[in-house]
Design a protein around this motif. Structure first.
Motif, short mmCIF file in Angstrom:
data_model
loop_
_atom_site.label_atom_id
_atom_site.label_comp_id
_atom_site.label_asym_id
_atom_site.label_seq_id
_atom_site.Cartn_x
_atom_site.Cartn_y
_atom_site.Cartn_z
N SER A 59 1.07 -1.26 0.12
CA SER A 59 0.04 0.12 -0.11
C SER A 59 0.82 1.16 -0.03
CB SER A 59 -1.05 0.07 1.20
OG SER A 59 -0.37 -0.23 2.50
N GLU A 60 1.90 1.37 0.68
CA GLU A 60 2.74 2.47 0.77
C GLU A 60 3.62 2.45 -0.47
OE1 GLU A 60 4.72 3.06 4.95
OE2 GLU A 60 4.37 1.12 4.70
N GLY A 61 3.98 1.55 -0.96
CA GLY A 61 4.46 1.50 -2.39
C GLY A 61 3.81 2.28 -3.46
N LEU A 62 2.56 1.62 -3.31
CA LEU A 62 1.46 1.98 -4.45
C LEU A 62 1.27 3.69 -4.39
CD1 LEU A 62 -0.98 1.84 -6.32
CD2 LEU A 62 -2.50 1.39 -4.14
N ASP A 63 1.14 4.29 -3.16
CA ASP A 63 1.37 5.57 -3.12
C ASP A 63 2.43 6.41 -3.60
OD1 ASP A 63 -1.41 5.31 -1.74
OD2 ASP A 63 -0.28 5.34 0.39
N LYS A 64 3.42 5.53 -3.10
CA LYS A 64 4.83 6.55 -3.78
C LYS A 64 4.94 6.18 -5.37
CE LYS A 64 8.55 5.31 -1.40
NZ LYS A 64 9.56 4.58 -0.86
N LEU A 65 4.42 5.33 -6.07
CA LEU A 65 4.38 5.07 -7.57
C LEU A 65 3.17 6.12 -7.96
CD1 LEU A 65 4.26 1.27 -8.26
CD2 LEU A 65 6.08 3.17 -8.87
N ILE A 66 2.27 6.27 -7.49
CA ILE A 66 1.17 7.31 -7.88
C ILE A 66 1.62 8.55 -7.92
CG2 ILE A 66 -1.01 8.23 -7.25
CD1 ILE A 66 -2.05 5.73 -6.19
N GLU A 67 2.59 8.87 -6.62
CA GLU A 67 2.98 10.39 -6.76
C GLU A 67 4.28 10.29 -7.82
OE1 GLU A 67 5.37 13.36 -3.68
OE2 GLU A 67 4.61 11.59 -2.95
N ALA A 68 5.16 9.64 -7.88
CA ALA A 68 6.49 9.87 -8.79
C ALA A 68 6.09 9.36 -10.24
CB ALA A 68 7.38 8.78 -8.53
N LEU A 69 5.01 8.52 -10.48
CA LEU A 69 4.63 8.54 -11.94
C LEU A 69 3.46 9.40 -12.50
CD1 LEU A 69 6.57 6.13 -11.44
CD2 LEU A 69 4.71 4.80 -12.83
N GLN A 70 2.93 10.38 -11.62
CA GLN A 70 1.91 11.22 -11.77
C GLN A 70 0.80 10.28 -12.34
OE1 GLN A 70 3.51 14.50 -14.46
NE2 GLN A 70 5.46 14.28 -13.20
N LEU A 71 0.32 9.30 -11.62
CA LEU A 71 -0.74 8.49 -12.16
C LEU A 71 -2.17 9.08 -11.85
CD1 LEU A 71 0.70 5.05 -10.99
CD2 LEU A 71 0.96 6.04 -13.13
N VAL A 72 -2.95 8.82 -12.56
CA VAL A 72 -4.40 9.04 -12.49
C VAL A 72 -5.14 7.91 -12.87
CG1 VAL A 72 -4.39 11.48 -13.11
CG2 VAL A 72 -4.78 9.89 -14.87
N PRO A 73 -6.39 7.48 -12.09
CA PRO A 73 -7.14 6.35 -12.36
C PRO A 73 -7.72 6.16 -13.61
CG PRO A 73 -7.66 7.44 -10.19
CD PRO A 73 -6.83 8.21 -10.84
N ALA A 74 -7.61 5.09 -14.36
CA ALA A 74 -8.23 4.80 -15.63
C ALA A 74 -9.01 3.71 -15.52
CB ALA A 74 -7.11 4.80 -16.64
N ALA A 75 -10.42 4.14 -16.05
CA ALA A 75 -11.23 2.90 -16.11
C ALA A 75 -10.92 1.98 -17.63
CB ALA A 75 -12.62 3.57 -16.25
N LYS A 76 -10.42 2.75 -18.60
CA LYS A 76 -9.91 2.11 -19.78
C LYS A 76 -8.74 3.05 -20.45
CE LYS A 76 -13.56 4.33 -22.79
NZ LYS A 76 -14.50 3.95 -23.82
N GLY A 77 -7.86 2.40 -21.38
CA GLY A 77 -7.05 3.13 -21.80
C GLY A 77 -5.65 3.35 -20.75
N GLU A 78 -5.82 2.45 -19.71
CA GLU A 78 -4.61 2.46 -19.00
C GLU A 78 -3.19 2.17 -19.61
OE1 GLU A 78 -6.02 -1.66 -19.15
OE2 GLU A 78 -6.77 0.17 -19.12
N ASN A 79 -2.18 2.84 -19.22
CA ASN A 79 -0.91 2.25 -19.57
C ASN A 79 0.24 1.84 -18.22
OD1 ASN A 79 -0.36 5.11 -18.39
ND2 ASN A 79 0.36 5.64 -20.24
N VAL A 80 -0.49 1.98 -17.05
CA VAL A 80 0.26 1.39 -15.90
C VAL A 80 -0.79 0.47 -15.01
CG1 VAL A 80 1.20 2.03 -13.62
CG2 VAL A 80 1.63 3.35 -15.81
N VAL A 81 -0.28 -0.56 -14.57
CA VAL A 81 -1.01 -1.60 -13.91
C VAL A 81 -0.25 -1.78 -12.65
CG1 VAL A 81 -2.17 -3.85 -13.75
CG2 VAL A 81 -2.40 -2.42 -16.00
#
Length: 352
Positions: free
Chosen positions: A275-297
């Motif tokens: 869970s902590e690693g998830l948060d760090k990846l979201i911040e560092a990779l500037q991730l936004v949730p995607a219902a489709k068209g995702e490029n990070v899983v």
């Protein structure tokens, strides 16, 4: 065992009656010898010629027990002066057990419908494709998370001879769990015991069985989109993965394979994280949730052992181990299967 022996006799006689040239003369207990005797003997005639079918019944059809039965039967029948055919009977015989019988010229029959008996002008060959439910459950149990930690440790060094306590410590598993896995591997003849300890004698067969039973790890599978790409995305991911003091993250699936044995690039990047690693990846990779068209899983697995079974493919690049990467690729679609086979050829080949 007596009930199963009765069922075995009935199954064999039913099979023989389907062959028009076979006449069943008698069915009786085997005469005792000084050392060992089979469970029963069926006396038959084919075109007026007598033959004895010497049968050994085993409660388990795993190779360890079947090979022992083969040796006992072959020793027993060499003392006979008449025509004799040896037959092993079990609830279910694995493909490896069936192959062992064929190679030694010993007939077999299981209660799932598999049979191979050959003598004179008689040839019976029946194969059933599906494993019985009990066999599926047994294999799935062998590959559950705690057992899988033990297997992954052993597959890193298949030739290493393990003591139970040592393997328990390395795999962070209980002594009882290690003993259960040890027994299961011995029964299937994927493991072997020497004076130095226990080792994998057939890692390829173990991996084949694991692939057949493998299911994607349970946990949260989150899909995102990032505008980062190329070296910018890679550097951002490596900065998070290389810093493991708070939270764990690592490359998985195609992304891990790209570091371990590059085969084909895909547009999506894959990670395992807590869970902590998830948060760090979201911040560092500037991730936004995607219902489709995702490029990070990113998968947050329930099995924490997956986050510990890692290799450092390059400085600051932690990936799932070759075994885990291979398993994940085998269930990721047709294109991934090609990458999986390439990875296996490059990183997971051991002498048989």
């Amino acid at each position: 065992m007596k009930d199963f022996e009765k069922s075995s006799k009935e199954a064999l006689c039913d099979l023989l009656r389907k062959v028009p040239i076979i006449e069943i003369k008698s069915l009786e207990a085997a005469p005792q010898t000084k050392y060992w005797a089979p469970d029963f003997i069926v006396e038959i005639a084919t075109s007026g010629k007598s033959r004895s079918l010497v049968c050994e019944v085993k409660a388990s059809g795993q190779p360890r027990f079947v090979n022992a039965a083969i040796l006992q039967l072959r020793d027993y029948v060499t003392a006979w002066d008449i025509d004799v055919t040896a037959i092993v009977i079990a609830p279910y015989l694995s493909p490896a057990a069936r192959q062992a019988c064929r190679e030694k010229g010993v007939g077999y029959l299981d209660l799932e419908g598999n049979a191979w008996i050959s003598f004179d002008g008689v040839f019976i060959d029946r194969q059933v494709a599906d494993k019985p439910p009990a066999e599926h459950r047994e294999l799935k149990s062998l590959f559950k998370p705690k057992s899988a930690q033990i297997l992954r440790a052993m597959l890193r060094e298949p030739a290493h001879a393990w003591r139970v306590i040592e393997l328990s410590e390395v795999a962070s598993a209980s002594l009882g769990q290690v003993s259960n896995v040890r027994t299961a591997l011995l029964d299937r003849e994927w493991g072997q015991v020497t004076s130095n300890g226990f080792f994998l004698c057939d890692p390829q067969a173990l991996l084949d069985a694991w692939v057949e039973a493998y299911e994607p790890p349970s946990g949260e599978r989150k899909k995102f989109y990032t505008t980062l790409h190329g070296s910018a995305l890679e550097n951002a991911a490596r900065s998070v993965i290389g810093e493991q003091s708070c939270g764990r993250t690592l490359f998985s699936s195609f992304s891990a394979a790209q570091w371990l044995a590059p085969y084909a690039r895909v547009g999506t990047h894959y990670f395992y994280a807590d869970s902590e690693g998830l948060d760090k990846l979201i911040e560092a990779l500037q991730l936004v949730p995607a219902a489709k068209g995702e490029n990070v899983v990113i998968t947050v697995p329930r099995d924490e052992g997956l986050l510990l079974d890692t290799v450092e493919a390059a400085p600051g690049v932690l990936c799932t181990s070759p075994v885990q990467t291979y398993l994940d690729l085998t269930v990721a679609g047709e294109r991934a299967k090609e990458a999986a086979e390439y990875l296996r050829q490059e990183k997971l080949t051991w002498p048989r």
